[in-house]
Design an enzyme around this catalytic site. Structure first.
Site, mmCIF file in Angstrom:
data_model
loop_
_atom_site.group_PDB
_atom_site.id
_atom_site.type_symbol
_atom_site.label_atom_id
_atom_site.label_comp_id
_atom_site.label_asym_id
_atom_site.label_seq_id
_atom_site.Cartn_x
_atom_site.Cartn_y
_atom_site.Cartn_z
ATOM 1 N N HIS A 677 0.810 -1.211 0.000
ATOM 2 C CA HIS A 677 0.000 0.000 0.000
ATOM 3 C C HIS A 677 0.847 1.267 0.000
ATOM 4 C CE1 HIS A 677 0.257 0.065 4.540
ATOM 5 N NE2 HIS A 677 0.345 1.340 4.275
ATOM 6 N N ASP A 732 -0.917 -7.391 1.443
ATOM 7 C CA ASP A 732 -0.232 -6.094 1.495
ATOM 8 C C ASP A 732 1.279 -6.308 1.620
ATOM 9 O OD1 ASP A 732 0.312 -3.439 1.665
ATOM 10 O OD2 ASP A 732 -0.531 -3.164 3.671
ATOM 11 N N GLY A 824 5.513 2.835 14.587
ATOM 12 C CA GLY A 824 5.838 1.970 13.464
ATOM 13 C C GLY A 824 5.266 2.594 12.234
ATOM 14 N N SER A 826 4.019 1.997 8.045
ATOM 15 C CA SER A 826 3.656 1.032 7.033
ATOM 16 C C SER A 826 4.915 0.489 6.382
ATOM 17 C CB SER A 826 2.823 1.720 5.961
ATOM 18 O OG SER A 826 1.589 2.049 6.514
ATOM 19 N N GLY A 827 4.905 -0.804 6.122
ATOM 20 C CA GLY A 827 6.036 -1.412 5.435
ATOM 21 C C GLY A 827 7.159 -1.811 6.368
#
Ligand SMILES: *[C@@H]1O[C@H](CO)[C@@H](O)[C@H](O)[C@H]1NC(C)=O
Ligand SMILES: *[C@@H]1O[C@H](CO)[C@@H](O)[C@H](O)[C@H]1NC(C)=O
Ligand SMILES: *[C@@H]1O[C@H](CO)[C@@H](O)[C@H](O)[C@H]1NC(C)=O
Ligand SMILES: *[C@@H]1O[C@H](CO)[C@@H](O)[C@H](O)[C@H]1NC(C)=O
Length: 876
Positions: A677, A732, A824, A826-827
């Site tokens: 995403h 994702d 944290g 994304s990814g």
């Protein structure tokens, strides 16, 4: 000696050639010959044994020091080439020799004594003595040398007016590896601190060339009388620690003797680990011992002198305050005793909270605390401990700190607080009572209707941490409630911190008719030794007598025998799974690990666990991953900031003009794993275009992107999973290829990819890391943040998230506070620490619940179910 005589007597019978010819007597002759032969062999054997093992002397070297009472120290004694030094050395030497000569267990074996140094007080002389002693006399020599009283007493009275009056003649056997070259002084240095100045020294060749192999170097450090020394290693990089690796030892003496060793250092240390050491007197010795291989840079160190501490500890009054061990966070000095007397206003009670506690001596079990310790009201504390509290039932508390002559640590940082004694009443579930944590969180009381045991069974059949699940259950229920009311999780202020929150009622009183946990909690007697952890600290399961049907774990807990070797760590310390040898080949199933040969084995998670389980060893191939380079754990004070090098696989992905956008994990020199995403088009920008992105590796502080250890790479390719669904966030995941491979360093290392069959059990501790920022100038942190969280049962989580989970997702809950939930990016990585201490990528930060914002994690892409796809595209 009898045997020898017998042997000699028989020799004439060798005259046997004559007899040989007498035909009929031949058998007799042969018999005699055989007997003679046997006797000769026996004699030779005994003689051989006698000379080889009884009489052949062994070399023994002792290092020691003694005090000369009737002598004044001169500055010239610091220079071993000065005539004054030689004169006194001769006197001391002959005194030592005289003492040895008078002792039957020592005198005959003494070979040589060398005086190596002097220091103040009146004069302390340091020396080594070499002995050649038959093996069978070795023990009595050791005993005689160790007995410092009798050595001097035997000697002094004989001479009415000895030239030197000596006492405390102490010596210790030396490690043979050091004794070997005790005479070589090519790498010996003597340095004296200058008033108000810092003196530096380095390993030979530093920083241009590595230190030599097979070296033994000494740096004798001195300060003025009545001063002490502060020594700091500014940079230090030695061979990684092994039993026989290169090492540095620092001594609180000028003699390298183990009872005065302060620290042994090897490998390299995280920048936050404090490498400052204090002496108890005005001398210190640094030694470097290197083996025959490996080339490493070495160290640069600095030292200076300090006035000797007059007193340690103090009287503290008031409602609250802080105190630490001397020189904290430097290593406290050896050989000291401190006392703090703390008093709060008389209507209150006092408690002490240790925020940092490192009082660890190598080889000393935390249960005994016989060397360095903190003592409060008769109880000793030592070792490395996470935050803990000791409370008094009165308004006073006395705290003692003792450090012995060897091995020191960072010490503690503590605060004292007053509290109302009425706070200690037990509440039905302990909620809302006194908490050891400032940010108390109380949920609406109507939520707490589920008993603990029900809570635990909701989560896992035999979770080893029902109290964690209690905690988590409450959290989840609150979360569900907030969702129901369309509130964000963030609206629930101040969630509990750590394991010991909320439900640990604060009570020092015994529980009438019940069992009292060490934390003070009251539990039903039937819960003691039932194999379940009911006290958060496990005290209900300690010192149990296990029944026939139970297995005794190394930590003392009793668990049902049939849980042994079931591939689940039921003991908590994995001792129930240790003795399970004989990995047999089993039929391949969905969850069995498949070796490269195609055979399957029954062991769970065998990859890179340090044991070869597959016949072809394929389970231990490609294991250069998942380890940090620094020796010691981070000791960053407070908060959730990460240390440099703590998460060496963490990558920061930047977009030109927008700064940090997403996290990623380094899985090989050329490949990253991130979330699909991150690369969705947004506001007219095609984020899937690799040329927009830059990857930063070895980064901890976003403000330090041009730092010397940071590596920057452009992205060559972005491959997002073709099934990625931008509505459900299923699949994702994305892999990114770097334009050129990175170089692995202490701060850039890959994380291990788990096998598709790898099992991350419910309740497992996991770490999520990231800067928590979505755009430059956003609310993200500059320093990489970390949070410890736990895996939640998929079924339970799916219910809470109203069926939004797919098999490619996993759900992780929080222990360390609500705010951390939104950390944290994304990814970014979600990693697990396996029993081998290697770390594996368990998930990728995907989406959050509650707040309905993408970048607030809670739900992660499940690496194991996407593992085959990663393999297909990266070959890893
Ligand atoms: C040590 O003493 C010798 C002999 O007196 C002298 O030559 C040398 O310079 C002295 N060294 C130092 C460092 O004072
Ligand atoms: C170590 O402790 C000393 C003494 O408290 C302090 O001066 C020094 O800055 C500390 N070093 C690090 C790296 O924390
Ligand atoms: C010290 O411990 C004893 C029993 O171990 C207890 O009765 C007493 O109250 C404690 N004193 C303080 C000041 O906590
Ligand atoms: C998750 O919880 C469900 C229902 O409570 C239970 O049946 C299942 O065994 C649990 N799964 C795991 C992996 O613990």
């Amino acid at each position: 000696m009898n045997n020898l005589d017998e042997g000699v007597e028989f020799l004439p019978a060798m005259n046997s050639k004559k007899m040989e010819k007498r035909g009929p007597r031949r058998p007799v002759v042969i018999t005699v010959l055989i007997i003679v032969f046997l006797l000769v062999s026996l004699t030779t054997g005994l003689l051989f044994w006698h000379f080889k093992y009884r009489n052949i002397p062994v070399q023994k070297v002792f290092n020691g020091h003694l005090r000369v009472l009737n002598w004044e120290f001169l500055d010239a004694y610091e220079n071993s080439s000065s005539p004054e030094f030689s004169m006194l050395a001769r006197k001391v030497k002959s005194t030592v020799e005289e003492i040895y000569k008078n002792h039957a267990d020592i005198g005959p074996y003494h070979k040589e004594t060398v005086i190596t140094a002097f220091s103040e007080g009146s004069v302390i002389a340091y020396y080594w003595s070499e002995f050649l002693v038959p093996k069978y006399r070795e023990e009595s020599l050791n005993r005689a040398i160790a007995d410092k009283q009798s050595l001097v007493q035997r000697w002094n009275p004989r001479l009415r007016n000895p030239m030197l009056k000596v006492e405390s003649v102490i010596a210790f056997p030396v490690d043979p590896s050091i004794a070997h070259s005790a005479r070589d002084n090519s790498c010996m240095f003597s340095l004296h601190a200058k008033e108000g100045e810092v003196t530096s020294f380095t390993t030979p060749g530093f920083p241009n060339s590595p230190y030599p192999n097979n070296a033994l170097c000494y740096w004798a450090l001195r300060a003025d009388a009545s001063s002490t020394i502060s020594l700091t290693f500014k940079t230090l990089e030695l061979e990684p620690c092994r039993d026989d690796s290169d090492y540095i030892k620092v001594y609180d003496s000028l003699s390298p003797v183990e009872p005065h060793a302060l620290v042994r250092l090897c490998g390299n240390y995280a920048p936050s680990y404090n490498l400052t050491f204090l002496s108890s007197q005005n001398v210190m010795l640094v030694t470097l011992v290197t083996n025959k291989e490996g080339r490493f840079p070495g160290f640069k160190a600095e030292f200076f002198q300090l006035p000797k501490l007059k007193a340690c500890g103090e009287t503290l009054k008031g409602d609250s305050g802080t105190f630490t061990t001397p020189y904290y966070p430097a290593h406290y000095p050896p050989d000291m005793d401190c006392v703090w007397n703390i008093e709060v206003p008389s209507i209150k009670n006092v408690k002490v909270r240790f925020n940092m506690f490192f009082v660890l001596e190598p080889g000393i079990p935390v249960s005994s605390c016989t060397k360095d310790y903190v003592q409060i009201n008769g109880t000793r504390y030592c070792g490395e401990r996470s935050q803990f509290v000791v409370a008094s039932t009165t308004n006073k508390i006395e705290l003692r700190f003792h450090s012995d002559q060897s091995y020191t640590d960072t010490g503690f940082s503590a605060e004292f607080l007053s509290y109302d004694s009425s706070d200690r009443e037990l509440k039905p579930w302990g909620w809302g009572g006194e908490s050891d944590f400032p940010e108390m969180w109380s949920c609406p009381s109507s939520v707490f209707t589920l008993p603990c045991k029900l809570g635990s069974s909701l989560f896992q059949g035999h979770s080893s941490m029902p109290c964690f699940t209690e905690n988590l259950l409450v959290f989840l229920l609150c979360s569900a409630v907030s969702r129901h009311r369309k509130l964000c999780r963030r609206d629930v202020e101040g969630t509990p911190r750590g394991l010991m929150c909320g439900f640990v009622p604060f009570s020092l009183s015994a529980c009438p008719g019940k069992f009292t946990c060490n934390t003070g909690r009251c539990i039903d007697r039937s819960m003691r030794c039932d194999g379940w952890l009911d006290c958060v600290d496990g005290s209900d399961e300690r010192s149990c007598t296990c029944t026939e049907q139970q297995f005794k774990c190394q930590n003392g807990w009793c668990k049902p025998r049939f849980w042994v070797c079931d591939n689940v760590n039921d003991c908590g310390d994995n001792s129930d799974e240790l003795q399970c040898t004989g990995q047999t080949t089993v039929p391949c199933k969905e969850y069995t690990y498949k070796c490269r040969s195609g055979h399957c084995i029954s062991k769970q998670n065998p990859e890179c666990d340090g044991e070869q389980d597959c016949e072809d060893h394929s389970d231990e191939d490609n294991c250069n991953c998942g380890l940090r380079s620094y020796v010691r754990k981070s000791r960053i004070v407070g908060g959730q900031n990460s240390d440099v090098g703590e998460w060496p696989w963490q990558v920061s992905l930047h977009v030109k003009g927008q700064g940090h956008i997403c996290g990623a994990s380094l899985v090989s020199a050329s490949w990253l794993v991130s979330a699909a995403h991150c690369f969705l088009p947004l506001q007219g920008i095609r984020y899937s275009d690799p040329s927009l992105w830059t990857a930063y590796l070895g980064l901890t502080d976003q403000g330090d992107r041009s730092g010397p250890n940071v590596q920057t790479r452009k992205i060559k390719r972005i491959i997002s999973h073709p099934f990625f669904n931008d509505y459900t966030y299923d699949y994702d995941i994305a892999v990114l290829e770097l334009q050129s491979p990175v170089t692995f360093t202490a701060v850039v290392q890959p994380i291990c990819l788990p096998d598709a069959t790898h099992n991350f059990p419910v309740g497992k501790d996991l770490w999520v890391t990231g800067w928590g920022a979505t755009a430059e100038g956003g609310t993200g942190a500059a320093i990489l943040q970390k949070a410890e969280i736990r895996l939640i049962n998929q079924t339970v989580c799916n219910q809470l998230l109203t069926d939004q989970l797919t098999p490619r997702m996993m759900c992780v809950g929080i222990l360390t506070g609500g705010v951390d939930a939104c950390q944290g990016d994304s990814g970014g990585p979600l990693v697990s620490v396996e029993p081998s201490s290697r770390m594996f990528l368990a998930g990728v930060v995907s989406w959050g619940d509650g707040c309905a914002q993408r970048n607030k994690p809670g739900v992660y892409s499940r690496l194991t179910s996407l593992r085959d796809w990663i393999q297909e595209h990266t070959g890893l």
